[in-house]
Design a protein around this motif. Structure first.
Motif: not given
Length: 136
Positions: A114-117, A123-136
């Protein structure tokens, strides 16, 4: 129902505090709300406001004190990644474009349940994620 209301902060390590604070400020519009100089055995640190009461607490330590390979799953230490929330797919797309303009290593926006991701690396190589709710 949980007694918690979300996360307060995520603490991470970097060898270059100024570079990381600038990245989050430029990429996400975050603001540094406080900075402490190193005192005794407590390293220099900054608190970066990510919005809605969430923060990133960044500690500056020597590069050799950061254990593991942040680009390898399982080698990233006890925090594999964390995800930040945005309000819409449009904001997510604009954030992806801003990250890319800053030279960040990004993936593609994908639907995960149910998310867009969007996954990216700081810059240090750390993996992160940004999400938002997907319209149903």
């Amino acid at each position: 129902m949980p007694v918690t209301i979300g996360f307060n902060h995520v603490a991470t390590l970097t060898a270059d505090l100024d570079k990381i604070v600038k990245f989050y400020t430029d990429a996400l519009g975050a603001t540094m709300t406080s900075e402490m100089q190193a005192v005794g055995d407590h390293p220099r640190m900054a608190v970066v406001d990510l919005g809605e009461g969430a923060a990133l607490n960044v500690f500056e330590v020597p590069a050799e004190a950061i254990i593991g390979d942040r680009r390898q799953k399982g080698g990233r230490g006890p925090i594999d990644h964390f995800a930040l929330a945005v309000d819409s797919l449009e904001t997510l797309q604009a954030t992806r474009d801003r990250l890319r303009s800053l030279g960040a290593d990004t993936g593609e926006i994908q639907r995960l349940g149910s998310e867009w991701s969007l996954f990216f690396r700081d810059p240090d190589g750390m993996e992160l994620e940004i999400c938002c709710h997907a319209d149903q």
